[in-house]
Design a protein around this motif. Structure first.
Motif, PDB file in Angstrom:
ATOM      1  N   ALA A  17       0.560  -1.030  -0.102  1.00  0.00           N
ATOM      2  CA  ALA A  17       0.288   0.414  -0.086  1.00  0.00           C
ATOM      3  C   ALA A  17       0.824   1.621   0.274  1.00  0.00           C
ATOM      4  O   ALA A  17       1.164   1.201   0.844  1.00  0.00           O
ATOM      5  CB  ALA A  17      -1.013   0.431   0.933  1.00  0.00           C
ATOM      6  N   ALA A  19       2.475   3.943  -3.109  1.00  0.00           N
ATOM      7  CA  ALA A  19       3.947   4.017  -4.156  1.00  0.00           C
ATOM      8  C   ALA A  19       5.411   5.218  -3.980  1.00  0.00           C
ATOM      9  O   ALA A  19       4.934   6.319  -4.849  1.00  0.00           O
ATOM     10  CB  ALA A  19       3.107   4.383  -5.698  1.00  0.00           C
ATOM     11  N   LYS A  42      -3.245   5.236  -3.919  1.00  0.00           N
ATOM     12  CA  LYS A  42      -4.099   6.129  -3.851  1.00  0.00           C
ATOM     13  C   LYS A  42      -4.685   7.433  -4.590  1.00  0.00           C
ATOM     14  O   LYS A  42      -5.724   7.184  -5.590  1.00  0.00           O
ATOM     15  CB  LYS A  42      -4.694   6.104  -2.209  1.00  0.00           C
ATOM     16  N   TYR A  54      17.992  14.915  -0.893  1.00  0.00           N
ATOM     17  CA  TYR A  54      19.205  13.435  -0.598  1.00  0.00           C
ATOM     18  C   TYR A  54      19.696  12.177  -0.647  1.00  0.00           C
ATOM     19  O   TYR A  54      18.730  12.272   0.060  1.00  0.00           O
ATOM     20  CB  TYR A  54      20.253  14.371   0.123  1.00  0.00           C
ATOM     21  N   GLY A 157       2.867   6.896   4.143  1.00  0.00           N
ATOM     22  CA  GLY A 157       3.127   7.415   4.154  1.00  0.00           C
ATOM     23  C   GLY A 157       3.011   7.806   6.019  1.00  0.00           C
ATOM     24  O   GLY A 157       2.193   7.084   7.295  1.00  0.00           O
ATOM     25  N   GLY A 288       9.212   3.031   6.021  1.00  0.00           N
ATOM     26  CA  GLY A 288       9.002   3.888   5.621  1.00  0.00           C
ATOM     27  C   GLY A 288       8.175   4.862   6.164  1.00  0.00           C
ATOM     28  O   GLY A 288       9.021   4.836   8.130  1.00  0.00           O
ATOM     29  N   ASP A 289       7.649   6.799   6.526  1.00  0.00           N
ATOM     30  CA  ASP A 289       6.935   7.120   7.138  1.00  0.00           C
ATOM     31  C   ASP A 289       5.958   6.266   7.559  1.00  0.00           C
ATOM     32  O   ASP A 289       6.102   7.286   9.117  1.00  0.00           O
ATOM     33  CB  ASP A 289       7.065   8.508   6.253  1.00  0.00           C
ATOM     34  N   GLN A 300      17.509  11.165   5.454  1.00  0.00           N
ATOM     35  CA  GLN A 300      17.777  10.520   5.319  1.00  0.00           C
ATOM     36  C   GLN A 300      16.384  10.069   5.838  1.00  0.00           C
ATOM     37  O   GLN A 300      16.606   8.377   5.705  1.00  0.00           O
ATOM     38  CB  GLN A 300      18.473   9.676   7.269  1.00  0.00           C
ATOM     39  N   GLY A 301      15.235   9.685   5.730  1.00  0.00           N
ATOM     40  CA  GLY A 301      14.233   9.903   5.711  1.00  0.00           C
ATOM     41  C   GLY A 301      13.881   8.657   4.494  1.00  0.00           C
ATOM     42  O   GLY A 301      13.524   7.550   5.280  1.00  0.00           O
TER      43      GLY A 301
HETATM   44  P1  FAD Z   1       5.542   8.266   1.067  1.00  0.00           P
HETATM   45  O1  FAD Z   1       6.041   9.811   0.292  1.00  0.00           O
HETATM   46  O2  FAD Z   1       4.490   9.701   2.049  1.00  0.00           O
HETATM   47  O3  FAD Z   1       4.226   8.161   0.244  1.00  0.00           O
HETATM   48  C1  FAD Z   1       3.552   6.990   0.565  1.00  0.00           C
HETATM   49  C2  FAD Z   1       2.947   7.537  -0.829  1.00  0.00           C
HETATM   50  O4  FAD Z   1       1.753   6.075  -0.149  1.00  0.00           O
HETATM   51  C3  FAD Z   1       1.862   7.956  -1.376  1.00  0.00           C
HETATM   52  O5  FAD Z   1       1.946   7.897  -2.223  1.00  0.00           O
HETATM   53  C4  FAD Z   1       0.850   8.232  -1.198  1.00  0.00           C
HETATM   54  O6  FAD Z   1      -0.131   8.875  -1.865  1.00  0.00           O
HETATM   55  C5  FAD Z   1       0.586   6.700  -0.897  1.00  0.00           C
HETATM   56  N1  FAD Z   1      -0.634   6.345  -0.128  1.00  0.00           N
HETATM   57  C6  FAD Z   1      -1.010   7.073   1.174  1.00  0.00           C
HETATM   58  N2  FAD Z   1      -2.046   6.745   1.322  1.00  0.00           N
HETATM   59  C7  FAD Z   1      -2.744   5.694   0.747  1.00  0.00           C
HETATM   60  C8  FAD Z   1      -2.919   4.864   1.424  1.00  0.00           C
HETATM   61  N3  FAD Z   1      -3.877   4.564   2.690  1.00  0.00           N
HETATM   62  N4  FAD Z   1      -3.644   3.749   0.185  1.00  0.00           N
HETATM   63  C9  FAD Z   1      -2.479   4.001  -0.586  1.00  0.00           C
HETATM   64  N5  FAD Z   1      -1.972   4.905  -0.929  1.00  0.00           N
HETATM   65  C10 FAD Z   1      -1.812   5.857  -0.035  1.00  0.00           C
HETATM   66  N6  FAD Z   1      15.125  11.807   2.884  1.00  0.00           N
HETATM   67  C11 FAD Z   1      16.005  11.717   2.822  1.00  0.00           C
HETATM   68  O7  FAD Z   1      16.410  10.426   2.174  1.00  0.00           O
HETATM   69  N7  FAD Z   1      16.303  12.823   2.376  1.00  0.00           N
HETATM   70  C12 FAD Z   1      16.102  13.818   1.978  1.00  0.00           C
HETATM   71  O8  FAD Z   1      16.361  14.919   1.464  1.00  0.00           O
HETATM   72  C13 FAD Z   1      14.681  14.200   2.664  1.00  0.00           C
HETATM   73  N8  FAD Z   1      14.780  15.956   2.771  1.00  0.00           N
HETATM   74  C14 FAD Z   1      13.276  16.169   3.419  1.00  0.00           C
HETATM   75  C15 FAD Z   1      13.270  17.115   3.890  1.00  0.00           C
HETATM   76  C16 FAD Z   1      12.292  17.085   4.383  1.00  0.00           C
HETATM   77  C17 FAD Z   1      11.454  18.916   4.538  1.00  0.00           C
HETATM   78  C18 FAD Z   1      11.254  16.159   4.999  1.00  0.00           C
HETATM   79  C19 FAD Z   1       9.566  16.679   5.212  1.00  0.00           C
HETATM   80  C20 FAD Z   1      11.638  15.247   4.468  1.00  0.00           C
HETATM   81  C21 FAD Z   1      12.615  14.566   3.580  1.00  0.00           C
HETATM   82  N9  FAD Z   1      13.095  13.225   3.459  1.00  0.00           N
HETATM   83  C22 FAD Z   1      14.131  12.620   3.148  1.00  0.00           C
HETATM   84  C23 FAD Z   1      12.312  12.473   4.283  1.00  0.00           C
HETATM   85  C24 FAD Z   1      11.723  11.796   2.623  1.00  0.00           C
HETATM   86  O9  FAD Z   1      11.084  12.371   1.993  1.00  0.00           O
HETATM   87  C25 FAD Z   1      10.857  10.822   3.920  1.00  0.00           C
HETATM   88  O10 FAD Z   1      11.074   9.878   4.511  1.00  0.00           O
HETATM   89  C26 FAD Z   1       9.976   9.782   2.490  1.00  0.00           C
HETATM   90  O11 FAD Z   1       9.446  10.714   0.920  1.00  0.00           O
HETATM   91  C27 FAD Z   1       8.975   8.709   3.157  1.00  0.00           C
HETATM   92  O12 FAD Z   1       8.370   7.664   1.699  1.00  0.00           O
HETATM   93  P2  FAD Z   1       7.282   7.257   1.701  1.00  0.00           P
HETATM   94  O13 FAD Z   1       7.144   6.291   0.904  1.00  0.00           O
HETATM   95  O14 FAD Z   1       7.726   6.058   3.151  1.00  0.00           O
HETATM   96  O15 FAD Z   1       6.375   7.907   2.320  1.00  0.00           O
END
Ligand code: FAD
Ligand code: 5PR
Length: 380
Positions: A17, A19, A42, A54, A157, A288-289, A300-301
């Motif tokens: 769940a 992308a 979604k 980065y 996320g 992830g987040d 590093q997130g």
């Molecule tokens: P997300 O990017 O939030 O992706 C979640 C996906 O799931 C989205 O496509 C969303 O639409 C989808 N979704 C949500 N809910 C549902 C659902 N119920 N069903 C289906 N799909 C759904 N990290 C680094 O490594 N380097 C950096 O330089 C960096 N800079 C940053 C700067 C800032 C200001 C911030 C706030 C964060 C930064 N990060 C950085 C952290 C990084 O952006 C996140 O940790 C990372 O993008 C998380 O990815 P994710 O796939 O877990 O979540």
């Protein structure tokens, strides 16, 4: 240990769940290891939010492991140095002992991962929102459809519905500082000769107001600007941005700031942190987040998210039950993320990066990790 896919004789099925960078990496890595993978997004299309990003050695090694590195490197930039300024004077220039790092636009990284997901045969479903999951391997969608699988990955996320439906204990908080993130044209020729404009320049001002710009070139044409101000500062946190208040503090960036002020869709985001008692419940893993949103000070997130997603596929290939693999995966990989999240939070709270030379060996621990060899391989 037996490979799950080999012992059962047929491919196991995973539903992922979300992308974003975490979900795409998990989907590709699982598919490469023989899983049938469906990735649910979604949104109506696959796209990246935010501006620049980065990636360090750890994230770049994941890209190598999922065969997306060459695609990503083309059109991205490693600055000669990571420079820090305080009140417009250079206080440090760090080069990390040659540790690989790279800056790029988020859409560039996202496009490369989407391309790779399609190439390896991940099934992608857009307009497919997950609303809940069960520990026995069921995923319920907004449409009412209930899917069964051997593995559910919650990569949805910071606001994760998969996580919240399973009742993990969690701490969540937001910081007092936040940031406006934008991509603008480089315009290097218009910037004068105050600085080496191919560097990252982390420009801090604590007086008379707290205002910071993280200047990050992504390639020849695109510049990532992060404009930081406390949430309590109405002018510094205003979007579209208040050109006057930013140009007053950073006059030498005026050409880029004028472009930034034209961007109507700009957002001001506070940093969110999420800490859970566990990332795993039965056949459900969070990556992830959804599991470990962190302050961005150490950038590093996404790097940790990608390492964790890639490592999940590794552990599933080595254990005979999904449930056991998830437990040993969390035990193996989580301490590094916890440590990075804690230090990033500390740096953000104390504005530590303003001192310069803060990318110590400890701060670069996550960056030095090699998820393919499973060792800290830098400096070599
Ligand atoms: P997300 O990017 O939030 O992706 C979640 C996906 O799931 C989205 O496509 C969303 O639409 C989808 N979704 C949500 N809910 C549902 C659902 N119920 N069903 C289906 N799909 C759904 N990290 C680094 O490594 N380097 C950096 O330089 C960096 N800079 C940053 C700067 C800032 C200001 C911030 C706030 C964060 C930064 N990060 C950085 C952290 C990084 O952006 C996140 O940790 C990372 O993008 C998380 O990815 P994710 O796939 O877990 O979540
Ligand atoms: N580093 C990076 C970043 O994007 C931010 C920070 C540090 C790469 C925020 O934009 O300290 O806030 C930070």
């Amino acid at each position: 240990m037996a490979n799950i896919n080999r012992t059962t004789g047929k491919a196991l099925r995973a539903h992922v769940a979300g992308a974003g960078f975490a979900g795409l990496t998990a989907a590709i890595a699982l598919r490469q290891n023989g899983w049938d993978v469906t990735l649910h997004e979604k949104d109506s299309e696959l796209r990246a939010f935010g501006a620049g990003i980065y990636l360090w050695h750890n994230g770049l090694r994941v890209l190598e492991g999922i065969d997306a590195l060459n695609d990503v490197l083309h059109g991205t930039h490693t600055p000669p140095a990571y420079e820090t300024w305080m009140h417009n004077k250079s206080v440090s220039k760090e080069t990390f002992n040659g540790l690989p790092w790279r800056i790029m636009t988020r859409s560039h990284l996202h496009n490369a991962l989407v391309k790779r997901a399609h190439a390896v045969g991940v099934t992608v479903r857009t307009n497919s929102e997950a609303v809940s999951a069960e520990a026995d391997g069921r995923l319920t969608l907004q449409s009412g459809e209930v899917l069964e699988a051997d593995l559910i990955v919650g990569a949805d996320g910071v606001g994760s519905k998969v996580r919240d439906s399973l009742g993990f204990k969690q701490d969540r908080w937001v910081s007092t500082d936040g940031i406006i993130r934008l991509i603008v044209p480089r315009m290097k020729d218009k910037l004068g000769d105050e600085a080496e404009w191919d560097n990252t320049i982390d420009m801090w001002n604590l007086e008379p107001r707290v205002q910071r710009i993280l200047y990050s070139p992504c390639n020849k044409e695109e510049l990532y600007l992060g404009l930081m101000a406390p949430a309590a500062d109405p002018r510094g946190s205003k979007v579209p941005l208040d050109l006057e208040v930013w140009v007053e503090m950073f006059p030498f960036l005026e050409p880029c700031l004028a472009e930034a002020a034209k961007l109507e869709a700009a957002r001001y985001d506070k940093y969110a942190t999420t800490k859970l008692d566990s990332w795993v419940k039965g056949k459900v893993a969070l990556v992830g987040d959804s599991a470990h949103a962190m302050c961005p000070a150490l950038a590093q997130g996404a790097g940790c998210a990608m390492v964790n997603a890639f490592s999940l596929a590794q552990d599933l290939a080595e254990q005979s039950s999904v449930e056991d693999a998830l437990v040993s995966w969390e035990r193996r990989i989580r301490p590094l993320t916890d440590h990075t999240q804690a230090l990033s939070g500390e740096y953000a709270a104390n504005r530590s990066l303003s001192k310069g030379n803060m990318f110590t060996n400890e701060a670069l621990e996550a960056a030095r990790y090699d998820p393919i060899k499973r060792v800290y391989s830098w400096p070599q």
